[in-house]
Design a protein around this motif. Structure first.
Motif, PDB file in Angstrom:
ATOM      1  N   ILE A  13      -3.809   5.918  12.183  1.00 30.12           N
ATOM      2  CA  ILE A  13      -4.239   4.848  11.863  1.00 30.12           C
ATOM      3  C   ILE A  13      -4.918   4.915  10.412  1.00 30.12           C
ATOM      4  CG2 ILE A  13      -4.580   4.043  14.080  1.00 30.12           C
ATOM      5  CD1 ILE A  13      -7.506   4.821  14.092  1.00 30.12           C
TER       6      ILE A  13
ATOM      7  N   TRP B 277      -7.605   3.067   7.301  1.00 34.63           N
ATOM      8  CA  TRP B 277      -9.220   2.959   7.341  1.00 34.63           C
ATOM      9  C   TRP B 277      -9.754   1.424   7.485  1.00 34.63           C
ATOM     10  CZ3 TRP B 277      -9.677  -0.334   3.405  1.00 34.63           C
ATOM     11  CH2 TRP B 277      -8.468  -0.254   2.203  1.00 34.63           C
TER      12      TRP B 277
ATOM     13  N   LYS C 176      -5.195  10.391  15.157  1.00 33.90           N
ATOM     14  CA  LYS C 176      -5.760  10.694  13.684  1.00 33.90           C
ATOM     15  C   LYS C 176      -6.357   9.343  13.156  1.00 33.90           C
ATOM     16  CE  LYS C 176      -4.428  11.298   9.432  1.00 33.90           C
ATOM     17  NZ  LYS C 176      -5.701  11.153   9.024  1.00 33.90           N
ATOM     18  N   PRO C 177      -7.487   9.454  12.832  1.00 31.18           N
ATOM     19  CA  PRO C 177      -8.337   8.362  12.013  1.00 31.18           C
ATOM     20  C   PRO C 177      -8.067   8.590  10.556  1.00 31.18           C
ATOM     21  CG  PRO C 177      -9.733   9.708  12.852  1.00 31.18           C
ATOM     22  CD  PRO C 177      -8.496  10.486  13.427  1.00 31.18           C
ATOM     23  N   ASP C 178      -8.451   7.553   9.553  1.00 33.31           N
ATOM     24  CA  ASP C 178      -8.097   7.777   8.278  1.00 33.31           C
ATOM     25  C   ASP C 178      -9.393   8.667   7.734  1.00 33.31           C
ATOM     26  OD1 ASP C 178      -6.331   6.593   5.774  1.00 33.31           O
ATOM     27  OD2 ASP C 178      -8.457   6.844   5.327  1.00 33.31           O
ATOM     28  N   GLU C 179      -9.105   9.407   6.707  1.00 34.26           N
ATOM     29  CA  GLU C 179     -10.115  10.385   6.109  1.00 34.26           C
ATOM     30  C   GLU C 179     -11.201   9.617   5.317  1.00 34.26           C
ATOM     31  OE1 GLU C 179      -6.890  10.470   5.762  1.00 34.26           O
ATOM     32  OE2 GLU C 179      -6.213  10.961   3.817  1.00 34.26           O
TER      33      GLU C 179
ATOM     34  N   GLU D 132      -1.612  14.081   4.816  1.00 30.77           N
ATOM     35  CA  GLU D 132      -0.492  15.039   4.542  1.00 30.77           C
ATOM     36  C   GLU D 132      -0.528  16.298   5.303  1.00 30.77           C
ATOM     37  OE1 GLU D 132      -2.218  13.336   2.441  1.00 30.77           O
ATOM     38  OE2 GLU D 132      -3.077  14.552   0.736  1.00 30.77           O
TER      39      GLU D 132
ATOM     40  N   THR E 188      -0.106   2.930  11.911  1.00 28.15           N
ATOM     41  CA  THR E 188      -0.391   1.981  11.145  1.00 28.15           C
ATOM     42  C   THR E 188      -0.697   2.621   9.786  1.00 28.15           C
ATOM     43  OG1 THR E 188      -1.004   0.606  13.126  1.00 28.15           O
ATOM     44  CG2 THR E 188      -1.761  -0.065  11.080  1.00 28.15           C
ATOM     45  N   GLY E 189      -0.236   1.822   8.666  1.00 25.06           N
ATOM     46  CA  GLY E 189      -0.502   2.212   7.352  1.00 25.06           C
ATOM     47  C   GLY E 189       0.359   1.571   6.261  1.00 25.06           C
TER      48      GLY E 189
ATOM     49  N   GLU F  99       3.480  -0.100  12.027  1.00 29.13           N
ATOM     50  CA  GLU F  99       2.692  -1.364  11.591  1.00 29.13           C
ATOM     51  C   GLU F  99       2.507  -1.192  10.177  1.00 29.13           C
ATOM     52  OE1 GLU F  99       2.391  -4.082  13.367  1.00 29.13           O
ATOM     53  OE2 GLU F  99       2.522  -3.502  15.259  1.00 29.13           O
ATOM     54  N   LEU F 100       3.128  -1.738   9.252  1.00 30.07           N
ATOM     55  CA  LEU F 100       2.957  -1.432   7.785  1.00 30.07           C
ATOM     56  C   LEU F 100       2.439  -2.708   6.831  1.00 30.07           C
ATOM     57  CD1 LEU F 100       6.379   0.312   7.591  1.00 30.07           C
ATOM     58  CD2 LEU F 100       4.370   1.397   8.412  1.00 30.07           C
TER      59      LEU F 100
HETATM   60  P1  NAD Z   1      -1.864   4.952   4.283  1.00 31.09           P
HETATM   61  O1  NAD Z   1      -0.508   4.920   4.486  1.00 31.09           O
HETATM   62  O2  NAD Z   1      -2.215   5.824   2.970  1.00 31.09           O
HETATM   63  O3  NAD Z   1      -2.686   5.997   5.353  1.00 31.09           O
HETATM   64  C1  NAD Z   1      -2.473   5.535   6.616  1.00 31.09           C
HETATM   65  C2  NAD Z   1      -2.737   6.784   7.764  1.00 31.09           C
HETATM   66  O4  NAD Z   1      -1.611   7.684   7.318  1.00 31.09           O
HETATM   67  C3  NAD Z   1      -3.968   7.482   7.280  1.00 31.09           C
HETATM   68  O5  NAD Z   1      -4.773   8.069   8.614  1.00 31.09           O
HETATM   69  C4  NAD Z   1      -3.494   8.764   6.442  1.00 31.09           C
HETATM   70  O6  NAD Z   1      -4.531   9.827   6.621  1.00 31.09           O
HETATM   71  C5  NAD Z   1      -2.223   8.909   7.017  1.00 31.09           C
HETATM   72  N1  NAD Z   1      -1.116   9.555   6.262  1.00 31.09           N
HETATM   73  C6  NAD Z   1      -1.114   9.851   4.886  1.00 31.09           C
HETATM   74  N2  NAD Z   1      -0.112  10.561   4.435  1.00 31.09           N
HETATM   75  C7  NAD Z   1       0.466  10.824   5.775  1.00 31.09           C
HETATM   76  C8  NAD Z   1       1.612  11.693   6.082  1.00 31.09           C
HETATM   77  N3  NAD Z   1       2.543  12.110   5.069  1.00 31.09           N
HETATM   78  N4  NAD Z   1       2.158  11.864   7.349  1.00 31.09           N
HETATM   79  C9  NAD Z   1       1.397  11.298   8.311  1.00 31.09           C
HETATM   80  N5  NAD Z   1       0.474  10.633   8.159  1.00 31.09           N
HETATM   81  C10 NAD Z   1      -0.265  10.296   6.702  1.00 31.09           C
HETATM   82  O7  NAD Z   1      -2.409   3.486   4.428  1.00 31.09           O
HETATM   83  P2  NAD Z   1      -3.859   3.198   3.979  1.00 31.09           P
HETATM   84  O8  NAD Z   1      -4.054   3.048   2.592  1.00 31.09           O
HETATM   85  O9  NAD Z   1      -4.998   3.968   4.826  1.00 31.09           O
HETATM   86  O10 NAD Z   1      -4.090   1.761   4.591  1.00 31.09           O
HETATM   87  C11 NAD Z   1      -3.573   0.588   4.062  1.00 31.09           C
HETATM   88  C12 NAD Z   1      -2.067   0.173   4.711  1.00 31.09           C
HETATM   89  O11 NAD Z   1      -2.101  -0.288   6.030  1.00 31.09           O
HETATM   90  C13 NAD Z   1      -1.554  -1.217   3.899  1.00 31.09           C
HETATM   91  O12 NAD Z   1      -0.414  -0.962   3.253  1.00 31.09           O
HETATM   92  C14 NAD Z   1      -1.925  -2.025   5.215  1.00 31.09           C
HETATM   93  O13 NAD Z   1      -1.147  -3.148   4.711  1.00 31.09           O
HETATM   94  C15 NAD Z   1      -1.457  -1.347   6.175  1.00 31.09           C
HETATM   95  N6  NAD Z   1      -1.879  -1.815   7.462  1.00 31.09           N
HETATM   96  C16 NAD Z   1      -1.065  -2.342   8.057  1.00 31.09           C
HETATM   97  C17 NAD Z   1      -1.400  -2.765   9.541  1.00 31.09           C
HETATM   98  C18 NAD Z   1      -0.396  -3.673  10.425  1.00 31.09           C
HETATM   99  O14 NAD Z   1      -0.816  -3.978  11.520  1.00 31.09           O
HETATM  100  N7  NAD Z   1       0.731  -4.011   9.749  1.00 31.09           N
HETATM  101  C19 NAD Z   1      -2.667  -2.872   9.828  1.00 31.09           C
HETATM  102  C20 NAD Z   1      -3.577  -2.244   8.847  1.00 31.09           C
HETATM  103  C21 NAD Z   1      -3.167  -1.739   7.837  1.00 31.09           C
END
Ligand code: NAD
Length: 490
Positions: free
Chosen positions: A149, A151, A175-178, A208, A226-227, A249-250
């Protein structure tokens, strides 16, 4: 209120918070720069241990049955509800979001646990008669789910992942965000009091390292991420290689469309302001491309500027603040770079655009709510900024406006404001977005599926359908009699 944080946190593995002699990093309050606690980061070995704990807990958890799993999810909802003020304050400190907003996140999260505790009871197996017997489609959980997930809304993100997975009988490594692990680790304390050991494990650390080890682990049978779209692609590639299902969920860059026939212009201006800058603009579903019809454009623009100027920017704990500080200096710098890019690209800066000093918050990146008048092809109007920055676009030709609204790599959500039902329905049908909200942005309620078209993701959360993504069907057929011999001599 004392938020009662521990000095040091470690991962939650098999019902125990582990704290060992490993790399530990500070969890910083982004507004003040103060260290809130120290968090031990995991490595691949810890992830392996957590996955094995979840694997060992799987059969027992599934065997509890829907009713008991639902009861425990309700118990978690009660515990989170009772502790929600403290948890909300932890998020306000850890993520920098306004306290008034984070409280609402906890209401959503509590409802979400309760929703899946109930709806799992209606997730029945299906059967039908076949000649001489019966065929049953039995829904079984997948096993250990690896859930990752971001942050921006820790309470909601954790509940979106945990509630359906657990209700369906899976076990979890989350795994929560750092940048935002504290409230999830505190949620873990409630979890250890309610759920059997190993059913939910929480691994802390860098994406990573820990996210990668989790998604690649051979015993993880389902991925849910989600990220950002960029990392979502990495997770999707791993899922494809391993042939495991993935819910993604991106990101988003959602269109919000105003027709000239709206009844209450002030109310629409207010709702469009909320759409763009709630969560300090750090929201995947933010309505960041606002299309306003030419006939009302100038009046609307003036009112929008005033609305953005009225927004009170303040410390995360200020009850009256509606915009607070961004999650980190890195995110703050990124948003300021986008604002500079907008000016460079020739977009007209209508309001905002600068960093704000807030007393007692020397480290915080507080950014003025900002509006640019843009062309749809400018980068600030195409890329996800994740800050309080809105792109305003004038439209007059309906077909051209629809084409521009859909001219985005993303397709998470969209908004429409009109008093004409036909305009509303026709436009909703033509927009390439997973959610379309008519006359109220972000109108999400329990059971309404949420997820993206195009690069905004694959799969739906928040609804009964989500349970299908956390289960697989086993077909069992029953015949009353063994058939007459096929190979026997005649
Ligand atoms: P991010 O993709 O950088 O990080 C999200 C998660 O992925 C974190 O826990 C991070 O530690 C992990 N991560 C990073 N690299 C990884 C890897 N190589 N393998 C596996 N996991 C890894 O995103 P962010 O900056 O934390 O969040 C913002 C993004 O999330 C925005 O693009 C936002 O639109 C999206 N988001 C989408 C939704 C949805 O429901 N569609 C909801 C909330 C946020």
């Amino acid at each position: 209120m004392n938020i009662q944080l521990d000095e040091v946190y470690g991962p939650l593995i098999n019902g125990v918070f582990e704290s060992r002699d490993k790399q530990a990093l500070p969890a910083l309050d982004p507004a003040t720069g103060k260290c809130l606690a120290t968090i031990h980061y995991c490595d691949a070995q810890d992830v392996d241990k957590a996955v094995n704990a979840a694997q060992a807990a799987f059969a027992g958890w599934n065997a509890l049955g829907q009713q008991e799993r639902g009861r425990l999810l309700n118990a978690l909802a009660d515990a989170v509800e009772a502790d929600s003020e403290r948890l909300a304050r932890i998020d306000a400190h850890d993520v920098g979001r306004c306290i008034s907003e984070v409280r609402k996140d906890y209401q959503t999260a509590v409802r979400h646990y309760r929703y899946f505790a109930s709806v799992i009871m209606a997730h029945e197996d299906h059967g039908r008669e076949i000649p001489g017997g019966y065929a049953l489609g039995k829904r079984e959980p997948l096993g250990v789910c690896g859930q990752i997930i971001p942050w921006n809304a820790p309470a909601i993100m954790a509940s979106f992942k945990l509630a359906p997975a657990l209700a369906a009988g899976n076990t979890v490594v989350l795994k929560p965000d750092e940048n935002a692990s504290l409230s999830t680790l505190e949620l873990g304390k409630h979890i250890t009091r309610i759920f059997p050991a190993g059913v939910v494990n929480i691994v802390t650390g860098l994406g990573e390292v820990v996210g990668a080890a989790l998604s690649q682990h051979p015993k993880v049978r389902k991925l849910s991420f989600t990220g950002s779209t960029e990392v979502g692609r990495i997770v999707a590639r791993v899922a494809a290689d391993r042939l495991v299902p993935a819910t993604l969920e991106l990101g988003g860059k959602s269109a919000n469309i105003v027709f000239p026939d709206i009844d209450d212009l002030d109310a629409v201006v207010d709702n469009a302001t909320f759409a763009a800058i709630h969560n300090n603009g750090q929201s995947c579903l933010a309505g960041t491309r606002l299309f306003v019809h030419d006939a009302i454009f100038e009046t609307f623009k003036q009112k929008l500027i005033e609305s953005f100027q009225r927004v009170s920017v303040g410390s995360p704990l200020d009850e009256n603040a509606r915009v607070s500080c961004l999650v980190s200096a890195r995110q703050g710098e990124k948003v300021l770079e986008y604002i500079a890019l907008g000016v460079q690209e020739g977009a007209e800066l209508l309001v905002g655009g600068a960093r704000v000093e807030v007393p007692d918050c020397p480290a915080g990146y507080f950014i003025q709510p900002t509006v640019f008048e843009v062309r749809n092809d400018m980068r600030i109007c195409r890329e996800e900024i994740f800050g309080p920055v809105l792109s305003l676009i004038r439209w007059s030709d309906y077909e051209q406006m629809i084409a521009q609204a859909n001219d985005s790599e993303y397709g998470l959500a969209a908004g429409i404001y009109t008093s004409n039902l036909k305009h509303a329905m026709d436009t909703a049908n033509r927009l390439e977005a997973g959610s379309v909200w008519i006359n109220r942005y972000s109108n999400i309620s329990d059971g309404t599926a949420f997820g993206g078209y195009k690069n905004s993701g694959i799969g739906r959360e928040f609804s009964r359908e989500t349970l299908n993504a956390y289960t697989q069907i086993k077909t069992i057929t029953v015949q009353a009699e063994v058939p007459a011999p096929w190979f026997a001599p005649r």
